[in-house]
Motif scaffolding. Structure first.
Motif, short mmCIF file in Angstrom:
data_model
loop_
_atom_site.label_atom_id
_atom_site.label_comp_id
_atom_site.label_asym_id
_atom_site.label_seq_id
_atom_site.Cartn_x
_atom_site.Cartn_y
_atom_site.Cartn_z
N GLY A 262 110.38 -11.04 -29.54
CA GLY A 262 110.54 -10.80 -28.11
C GLY A 262 109.28 -10.21 -27.49
N ARG A 263 108.67 -9.25 -28.24
CA ARG A 263 107.44 -8.64 -27.73
C ARG A 263 106.31 -9.66 -27.66
N ALA A 264 106.23 -10.52 -28.65
CA ALA A 264 105.19 -11.55 -28.67
C ALA A 264 105.36 -12.52 -27.51
N GLU A 265 106.63 -12.90 -27.24
CA GLU A 265 106.89 -13.84 -26.15
C GLU A 265 106.56 -13.19 -24.79
N GLU A 266 106.87 -11.90 -24.65
CA GLU A 266 106.55 -11.20 -23.41
C GLU A 266 105.04 -11.10 -23.21
N ARG A 267 104.33 -10.85 -24.32
CA ARG A 267 102.87 -10.75 -24.26
C ARG A 267 102.26 -12.09 -23.84
N MET A 268 102.75 -13.18 -24.39
CA MET A 268 102.23 -14.49 -24.04
C MET A 268 102.58 -14.87 -22.61
N SER A 269 103.76 -14.44 -22.14
CA SER A 269 104.15 -14.72 -20.75
C SER A 269 103.18 -14.03 -19.78
N ASN A 270 102.83 -12.77 -20.12
CA ASN A 270 101.86 -12.04 -19.29
C ASN A 270 100.49 -12.70 -19.33
N ALA A 271 100.12 -13.17 -20.53
CA ALA A 271 98.80 -13.80 -20.69
C ALA A 271 98.71 -15.07 -19.86
N ARG A 272 99.76 -15.87 -19.86
CA ARG A 272 99.76 -17.11 -19.09
C ARG A 272 99.69 -16.80 -17.59
N SER A 273 100.40 -15.75 -17.20
CA SER A 273 100.39 -15.38 -15.78
C SER A 273 98.99 -14.93 -15.34
N LEU A 274 98.32 -14.12 -16.19
CA LEU A 274 96.97 -13.66 -15.87
C LEU A 274 96.00 -14.83 -15.80
N LYS A 275 96.16 -15.77 -16.74
CA LYS A 275 95.26 -16.92 -16.74
C LYS A 275 95.48 -17.76 -15.49
N ALA A 276 96.75 -17.90 -15.08
CA ALA A 276 97.05 -18.69 -13.87
C ALA A 276 96.46 -18.06 -12.63
N ASN A 277 96.22 -16.74 -12.68
CA ASN A 277 95.63 -16.03 -11.54
C ASN A 277 94.12 -15.89 -11.67
N GLY A 278 93.52 -16.65 -12.61
CA GLY A 278 92.07 -16.73 -12.70
C GLY A 278 91.40 -15.70 -13.58
N VAL A 279 92.15 -14.89 -14.31
CA VAL A 279 91.53 -13.90 -15.19
C VAL A 279 90.94 -14.64 -16.40
N PRO A 280 89.68 -14.34 -16.78
CA PRO A 280 89.05 -15.01 -17.92
C PRO A 280 89.85 -14.80 -19.22
N VAL A 281 89.88 -15.86 -20.02
CA VAL A 281 90.65 -15.81 -21.28
C VAL A 281 90.15 -14.69 -22.19
N GLU A 282 88.79 -14.51 -22.25
CA GLU A 282 88.24 -13.48 -23.14
C GLU A 282 88.76 -12.09 -22.77
N LEU A 283 88.88 -11.84 -21.48
CA LEU A 283 89.36 -10.54 -21.01
C LEU A 283 90.85 -10.38 -21.31
N ILE A 284 91.59 -11.46 -21.17
CA ILE A 284 93.04 -11.42 -21.46
C ILE A 284 93.28 -11.11 -22.94
N VAL A 285 92.53 -11.79 -23.81
CA VAL A 285 92.68 -11.60 -25.25
C VAL A 285 92.39 -10.16 -25.64
N LYS A 286 91.32 -9.61 -25.05
CA LYS A 286 90.93 -8.24 -25.37
C LYS A 286 91.92 -7.23 -24.81
N SER A 287 92.40 -7.45 -23.62
CA SER A 287 93.31 -6.50 -22.97
C SER A 287 94.69 -6.47 -23.61
N LEU A 288 95.18 -7.65 -23.97
CA LEU A 288 96.54 -7.73 -24.53
C LEU A 288 96.57 -7.77 -26.05
N HIS A 289 95.39 -7.67 -26.69
CA HIS A 289 95.29 -7.68 -28.15
C HIS A 289 95.98 -8.91 -28.75
#
Length: 299
Positions: A262-289
């Motif tokens: 459940g935690r992994a799915e929530e983390r990926m949902s947030n990551a997809r949302s950030l990416k959709a809003n233009g946040v760079p993938v490298e920053l998303i990976v680092k921020s959400l571990h």
């Protein structure tokens, strides 16, 4: 209404009473009912698997007898679950065959083995209480059953090929509670409940009523028997406790796995949302571990 008394358990009787020649009539009646033919015990035999275990906590009982025809009768009692019990039955019967064939002896002298197994747990998956296993050879192309020749039938005193191989009988007596006029039902009832109603008339049970009556025990025998029953209860409780612990640990592991997923799915949902809003993938990976696999999903 039947009067019911308490009798010595069959596994205890196998260890201590039925080995005496004077009590063989009980054993003969039991085996005759199971095999559906008259059995006369010639003698009891010793083998590596038949020696009495001094540890009362050992819940397995082996008794090996030879009938008047020279056939071997192996009776085993298994009280607690054993996942590989089918293989254990095969090993026991096979070992007997090798023990009782003299070196250099012709194969025609291989003895016939009847493996009678009394189990007090749900062995395998099936609805019946009594099962029979035997070896047969069926044609793969013609579908016929391979039979003995007339000469072989006469020479080996057998009607079919399966008569030459070990025959397995499994009695699943756990929770059996049906009393009837059928001899097999009456024996199953006694094995499961250690009771012999007054109207019992199955071969061997009349003798068992007289010889296995708990009240016939001497003081020392009664002490040993009570200790044996207590050891069985302790063993059963120990096994059940371990089983409950295993179920609890599996349940907790399942819950933890579910929470982690459940935690992994929530983390990926947030990551997809950030990416959709233009946040760079490298920053998303680092921020959400994110793990390497999770990062790959975003690319």
């Amino acid at each position: 209404m039947r009067k019911e008394r308490t009798f010595i358990s069959f596994d205890w009787a196998l260890k201590h009473l039925l080995r005496e020649k004077a009590n063989h009539d009980v054993l003969e009646g039991f085996v005759s009912v199971i095999l559906k033919k008259k059995i006369k015990i010639h003698r009891l035999l010793e083998s590596e698997s038949n020696k009495e275990d001094k540890d009362a906590k050992n819940n397995r009982v082996d008794l090996l007898a030879e009938d008047e025809n020279g056939d071997l009768l192996l009776i085993e009692v298994q009280g607690e679950p054993e996942q590989a019990y089918f293989q254990s039955m095969l090993f026991g019967a096979s070992k007997l065959l090798t023990e009782y064939v003299e070196k250099g002896e012709n194969y025609e002298h291989v003895k016939r083995v009847y493996s009678i197994n009394i189990v007090y747990f749900n062995l395998g998956q099936g609805k019946d209480c009594v099962y029979e296993g035997k070896t047969e050879f069926h044609g793969l192309t013609k579908g016929d059953l391979l039979e003995l020749s007339p000469f072989q039938k006469q020479k080996f005193k057998a009607d079919s090929v399966s008569d030459l191989y070990p025959r397995y009988i499994i009695l699943k007596v756990n929770d059996f509670n049906r009393w009837s006029r059928d001899s097999l039902d009456q024996w199953l009832y006694f094995l499961a409940n250690t009771e012999i109603p007054d109207d019992a008339d199955a071969p061997g049970l009349k003798e068992a009523r007289e010889k296995l009556d708990l009240m016939r025990m001497g003081r020392d025998e009664r002490i040993l028997y009570d200790r044996y029953l207590m050891d069985r209860i302790i063993l059963r409780n120990t096994v059940e406790g371990e089983r409950e612990k295993a179920r609890w640990e599996a349940l907790q592991e399942g819950h933890e796995k579910g929470r982690a997923e459940g935690r992994a799915e929530e983390r990926m949902s947030n990551a997809r949302s950030l990416k959709a809003n233009g946040v760079p993938v490298e920053l998303i990976v680092k921020s959400l571990h994110l793990t390497d696999d999770e990062a790959a999903e975003l690319n």
